[in-house]
Write a protein that holds these residues in place. Structure first.
Motif, PDB file in Angstrom:
ATOM      1  N   TYR A  35       0.784  -1.243   0.000  1.00 17.21           N
ATOM      2  CA  TYR A  35       0.000   0.000   0.000  1.00 17.21           C
ATOM      3  C   TYR A  35       0.812   1.288   0.000  1.00 17.21           C
ATOM      4  O   TYR A  35       0.278   2.366  -0.203  1.00 17.21           O
ATOM      5  CB  TYR A  35      -1.027  -0.020   1.144  1.00 17.21           C
ATOM      6  CG  TYR A  35      -0.468   0.140   2.537  1.00 17.21           C
ATOM      7  CD1 TYR A  35      -0.544   1.365   3.188  1.00 17.21           C
ATOM      8  CD2 TYR A  35       0.115  -0.925   3.207  1.00 17.21           C
ATOM      9  CE1 TYR A  35      -0.047   1.519   4.472  1.00 17.21           C
ATOM     10  CE2 TYR A  35       0.612  -0.776   4.471  1.00 17.21           C
ATOM     11  CZ  TYR A  35       0.531   0.448   5.102  1.00 17.21           C
ATOM     12  OH  TYR A  35       1.025   0.602   6.368  1.00 17.21           O
ATOM     13  N   MET A  71       8.526   4.022  10.321  1.00 14.00           N
ATOM     14  CA  MET A  71       7.087   3.697  10.330  1.00 14.00           C
ATOM     15  C   MET A  71       6.637   3.507  11.792  1.00 14.00           C
ATOM     16  O   MET A  71       6.979   4.315  12.623  1.00 14.00           O
ATOM     17  CB  MET A  71       6.793   2.484   9.445  1.00 14.00           C
ATOM     18  CG  MET A  71       6.978   2.806   7.968  1.00 14.00           C
ATOM     19  SD  MET A  71       5.672   3.954   7.427  1.00 14.00           S
ATOM     20  CE  MET A  71       6.353   4.646   5.948  1.00 14.00           C
ATOM     21  N   SER A  72       5.970   2.398  12.112  1.00  8.29           N
ATOM     22  CA  SER A  72       5.432   2.296  13.470  1.00  8.29           C
ATOM     23  C   SER A  72       6.499   2.163  14.558  1.00  8.29           C
ATOM     24  O   SER A  72       6.177   2.295  15.740  1.00  8.29           O
ATOM     25  CB  SER A  72       4.464   1.121  13.571  1.00  8.29           C
ATOM     26  OG  SER A  72       3.280   1.458  12.916  1.00  8.29           O
ATOM     27  N   LYS A  75       6.559   4.920  17.036  1.00  5.63           N
ATOM     28  CA  LYS A  75       5.472   5.170  17.996  1.00  5.63           C
ATOM     29  C   LYS A  75       5.915   5.227  19.466  1.00  5.63           C
ATOM     30  O   LYS A  75       5.469   6.103  20.206  1.00  5.63           O
ATOM     31  CB  LYS A  75       4.351   4.140  17.793  1.00  5.63           C
ATOM     32  CG  LYS A  75       3.578   4.381  16.486  1.00  5.63           C
ATOM     33  CD  LYS A  75       2.620   3.252  16.164  1.00  5.63           C
ATOM     34  CE  LYS A  75       1.890   3.522  14.853  1.00  5.63           C
ATOM     35  NZ  LYS A  75       1.139   2.348  14.373  1.00  5.63           N
ATOM     36  N   PHE A 104      -3.414  -3.602  13.503  1.00  6.80           N
ATOM     37  CA  PHE A 104      -2.904  -2.290  13.931  1.00  6.80           C
ATOM     38  C   PHE A 104      -3.665  -1.102  13.357  1.00  6.80           C
ATOM     39  O   PHE A 104      -3.596  -0.001  13.885  1.00  6.80           O
ATOM     40  CB  PHE A 104      -1.402  -2.160  13.602  1.00  6.80           C
ATOM     41  CG  PHE A 104      -1.064  -2.151  12.123  1.00  6.80           C
ATOM     42  CD1 PHE A 104      -0.635  -3.304  11.490  1.00  6.80           C
ATOM     43  CD2 PHE A 104      -1.154  -0.975  11.375  1.00  6.80           C
ATOM     44  CE1 PHE A 104      -0.310  -3.296  10.132  1.00  6.80           C
ATOM     45  CE2 PHE A 104      -0.822  -0.961  10.026  1.00  6.80           C
ATOM     46  CZ  PHE A 104      -0.406  -2.129   9.401  1.00  6.80           C
ATOM     47  N   ASN A 123      -2.305   2.336  15.061  1.00  8.24           N
ATOM     48  CA  ASN A 123      -2.409   3.577  14.286  1.00  8.24           C
ATOM     49  C   ASN A 123      -3.302   4.627  14.946  1.00  8.24           C
ATOM     50  O   ASN A 123      -2.932   5.798  15.004  1.00  8.24           O
ATOM     51  CB  ASN A 123      -2.909   3.278  12.873  1.00  8.24           C
ATOM     52  CG  ASN A 123      -1.836   2.626  12.024  1.00  8.24           C
ATOM     53  OD1 ASN A 123      -0.819   2.182  12.549  1.00  8.24           O
ATOM     54  ND2 ASN A 123      -2.055   2.558  10.725  1.00  8.24           N
ATOM     55  N   ASN A 172      -4.528   6.943   2.174  1.00  5.72           N
ATOM     56  CA  ASN A 172      -4.745   5.834   3.111  1.00  5.72           C
ATOM     57  C   ASN A 172      -6.116   6.010   3.771  1.00  5.72           C
ATOM     58  O   ASN A 172      -6.262   6.667   4.800  1.00  5.72           O
ATOM     59  CB  ASN A 172      -3.617   5.806   4.153  1.00  5.72           C
ATOM     60  CG  ASN A 172      -3.676   4.570   5.025  1.00  5.72           C
ATOM     61  OD1 ASN A 172      -4.773   4.045   5.297  1.00  5.72           O
ATOM     62  ND2 ASN A 172      -2.531   4.094   5.462  1.00  5.72           N
ATOM     63  N   ASN A 175      -6.547   4.930   7.552  1.00  9.64           N
ATOM     64  CA  ASN A 175      -6.107   5.879   8.581  1.00  9.64           C
ATOM     65  C   ASN A 175      -7.042   7.088   8.642  1.00  9.64           C
ATOM     66  O   ASN A 175      -7.308   7.628   9.714  1.00  9.64           O
ATOM     67  CB  ASN A 175      -4.666   6.332   8.305  1.00  9.64           C
ATOM     68  CG  ASN A 175      -3.658   5.259   8.682  1.00  9.64           C
ATOM     69  OD1 ASN A 175      -3.987   4.305   9.378  1.00  9.64           O
ATOM     70  ND2 ASN A 175      -2.432   5.410   8.214  1.00  9.64           N
ATOM     71  N   TYR A 198       1.303  12.501  11.540  1.00  6.19           N
ATOM     72  CA  TYR A 198       1.537  11.057  11.678  1.00  6.19           C
ATOM     73  C   TYR A 198       2.340  10.525  10.493  1.00  6.19           C
ATOM     74  O   TYR A 198       3.320   9.795  10.672  1.00  6.19           O
ATOM     75  CB  TYR A 198       0.179  10.347  11.793  1.00  6.19           C
ATOM     76  CG  TYR A 198       0.253   8.856  11.714  1.00  6.19           C
ATOM     77  CD1 TYR A 198       0.699   8.101  12.801  1.00  6.19           C
ATOM     78  CD2 TYR A 198      -0.114   8.179  10.548  1.00  6.19           C
ATOM     79  CE1 TYR A 198       0.786   6.724  12.714  1.00  6.19           C
ATOM     80  CE2 TYR A 198      -0.034   6.805  10.465  1.00  6.19           C
ATOM     81  CZ  TYR A 198       0.411   6.079  11.550  1.00  6.19           C
ATOM     82  OH  TYR A 198       0.498   4.712  11.459  1.00  6.19           O
ATOM     83  N   CYS A 202       6.185   8.973  10.718  1.00  6.18           N
ATOM     84  CA  CYS A 202       6.415   7.597  10.257  1.00  6.18           C
ATOM     85  C   CYS A 202       7.548   7.546   9.237  1.00  6.18           C
ATOM     86  O   CYS A 202       8.174   6.504   9.049  1.00  6.18           O
ATOM     87  CB  CYS A 202       5.150   7.006   9.636  1.00  6.18           C
ATOM     88  SG  CYS A 202       3.925   6.481  10.847  1.00  6.18           S
ATOM     89  N   TYR A 242       1.377  -5.466  18.358  1.00  2.14           N
ATOM     90  CA  TYR A 242      -0.071  -5.523  18.127  1.00  2.14           C
ATOM     91  C   TYR A 242      -0.666  -6.793  18.754  1.00  2.14           C
ATOM     92  O   TYR A 242      -0.296  -7.153  19.868  1.00  2.14           O
ATOM     93  CB  TYR A 242      -0.390  -5.450  16.620  1.00  2.14           C
ATOM     94  CG  TYR A 242       0.482  -4.473  15.860  1.00  2.14           C
ATOM     95  CD1 TYR A 242       0.453  -3.116  16.186  1.00  2.14           C
ATOM     96  CD2 TYR A 242       1.354  -4.880  14.854  1.00  2.14           C
ATOM     97  CE1 TYR A 242       1.259  -2.211  15.512  1.00  2.14           C
ATOM     98  CE2 TYR A 242       2.156  -3.978  14.174  1.00  2.14           C
ATOM     99  CZ  TYR A 242       2.102  -2.646  14.507  1.00  2.14           C
ATOM    100  OH  TYR A 242       2.907  -1.768  13.845  1.00  2.14           O
ATOM    101  N   GLY A 259       7.709  -2.023  12.659  1.00  2.00           N
ATOM    102  CA  GLY A 259       7.156  -1.064  11.708  1.00  2.00           C
ATOM    103  C   GLY A 259       6.927  -1.762  10.385  1.00  2.00           C
ATOM    104  O   GLY A 259       7.593  -2.769  10.083  1.00  2.00           O
ATOM    105  N   VAL A 260       6.013  -1.224   9.583  1.00  2.00           N
ATOM    106  CA  VAL A 260       5.604  -1.881   8.351  1.00  2.00           C
ATOM    107  C   VAL A 260       6.722  -1.848   7.280  1.00  2.00           C
ATOM    108  O   VAL A 260       6.666  -2.551   6.282  1.00  2.00           O
ATOM    109  CB  VAL A 260       4.266  -1.248   7.873  1.00  2.00           C
ATOM    110  CG1 VAL A 260       4.507   0.060   7.144  1.00  2.00           C
ATOM    111  CG2 VAL A 260       3.451  -2.198   7.057  1.00  2.00           C
TER     112      VAL A 260
HETATM  113  N1  GLN Z   1       2.486   4.579   8.219  1.00  2.00           N
HETATM  114  C1  GLN Z   1       2.075   3.232   8.422  1.00  2.00           C
HETATM  115  C2  GLN Z   1       0.557   3.144   8.346  1.00  2.00           C
HETATM  116  O1  GLN Z   1      -0.118   4.018   8.811  1.00  2.00           O
HETATM  117  C3  GLN Z   1       2.575   2.762   9.722  1.00  2.00           C
HETATM  118  C4  GLN Z   1       1.950   1.500  10.194  1.00  2.00           C
HETATM  119  C5  GLN Z   1       2.937   0.462  10.626  1.00  2.00           C
HETATM  120  O2  GLN Z   1       4.149   0.622  10.525  1.00  2.00           O
HETATM  121  N2  GLN Z   1       2.436  -0.647  11.095  1.00  2.00           N
HETATM  122  O3  GLN Z   1       0.016   2.219   7.819  1.00  2.00           O
END
Ligand code: GLN
Length: 307
Positions: A35, A71-72, A75, A104, A123, A172, A175, A198, A202, A242, A259-260
């Motif tokens: 994505y 990315m995550s 957080k 998540f 998220n 997205n 989100n 956000y 990320c 998660y 993180g993704v």
């Molecule tokens: N930016 C990514 C998202 O919102 C971060 C999510 C993740 O790393 N799991 O999908």
């Protein structure tokens, strides 16, 4: 004389290399996310790890100069920053601290919780917290966080603008729906600035060295940070992976955050930190190779906090 007491420093480079190679092999069962176009371009065999022990020893393997977006994995550090800037009451008025059981980015989870984000590691929670970062606009907020983190960790995080463009390229909707639901429930005021902030945080990016250095902030927390660091580590342990967090506690037993992008950070209280990067993900969105490597290290060196 080296008065090393760290269990981590007993790890031999050859052993780490062997586990890392097997981790790459195992990661073939994972998927890179589709994505975000630029994340989808990641090579499935990219791999890097850096282990930093509290006594200063450093062990690394793989493409340690490659940068990737946190990315995550950012957080826990958004949470730490806000705990330090705004205090616990403000933070936990806006976000819960219980483990989640759905994905998540699950809107259903948020709906079950009547619009209050379950915790800061998913998220919804991170979008709500992003809206609390001080600054006039998203870029200024991200810059404030970046400056603070680089100071605390002695890291060199930067905003990967190409990644940010790529994130913004495909809207997205998920989100966005989370943010709109939180505006409705009163946990968010402005969905646009929250989402923009956000997305920017990320895209804070660095190497596995930067990731391990961030982890060391949670290990070396000085007098002024230790209480907030304890909160962050506890939430990483219970929510960081998660809905897989409980399983991971049995398998590895360390506070961790994924993180993704394939980033994975583990913190070994009193011992050190492990920063890992391996893009293919499992069903829950956690790095397959990273989890495998952490399991080997934790089991063989008896690093679980439950050992
Ligand atoms: N930016 C990514 C998202 O919102 C971060 C999510 C993740 O790393 N799991 O999908």
């Amino acid at each position: 004389m080296n008065t090393s007491t760290s269990k981590l420093s007993s790890l031999q480079p050859e052993q780490l290399a062997a586990w890392a190679k097997e981790a790459i092999n195992r990661s073939k069962s994972g998927q890179v996310p589709a994505y975000v176009p630029l994340l989808a371009e990641a090579d499935r065999e990219w791999f890097a790890v850096q282990i930093q022990a509290i006594d200063g020893e450093i062990l690394s393997w793989g493409s340690i100069d490659r940068t990737f977006p946190l990315m995550s994995a950012v957080k826990p550090f958004v949470l730490l920053y806000l705990l330090c800037e705004l205090g616990e009451k403000t933070v936990f008025d806006g976000v819960g601290c219980d483990a989640s059981e759905l994905a998540f980015n699950s809107l259903t989870q948020l709906e079950i919780d009547r619009g209050k984000p379950r915790n800061p590691m998913i998220n919804s929670g991170a979008i709500a917290l992003a809206s609390l970062i001080p600054g006039n606009n998203a870029a200024a907020r991200c810059q404030n966080l970046r400056t603070w983190l680089n100071q605390q960790a002695n890291s060199q995080l930067f905003v990967d603008e190409l990644m940010l463009d790529s994130v913004n390229q495909k809207r997205n909707q998920n989100n966005r729906d989370l943010a709109l639901a939180m505006v409705k429930s009163g946990y968010l005021q402005n969905s646009e600035i929250a989402l923009e902030t956000y997305n920017q945080v990320c895209c804070l990016s660095g190497t596995v060295e930067d990731l391990a250095k961030l982890g060391m902030v949670l290990v070396n927390s000085g007098e002024s940070l230790w209480e907030n660091c304890r909160t962050v580590k506890a939430l990483m342990a219970t929510c960081g992976l998660y809905e897989a967090s409980g399983r991971f506690a049995l398998r590895v037993g360390l506070p961790a955050k994924s993180g993704v992008s394939g980033a994975l950070l583990a913190v070994i209280p009193g011992e050190g930190a492990i920063g890992c990067y391996s893009p293919p993900l499992d069903r829950e969105g956690n790095s397959v190779g990273g989890l495998f490597l952490l399991e080997q290290i934790a089991k063989n060196l008896r690093l679980s906090v439950f050992d």
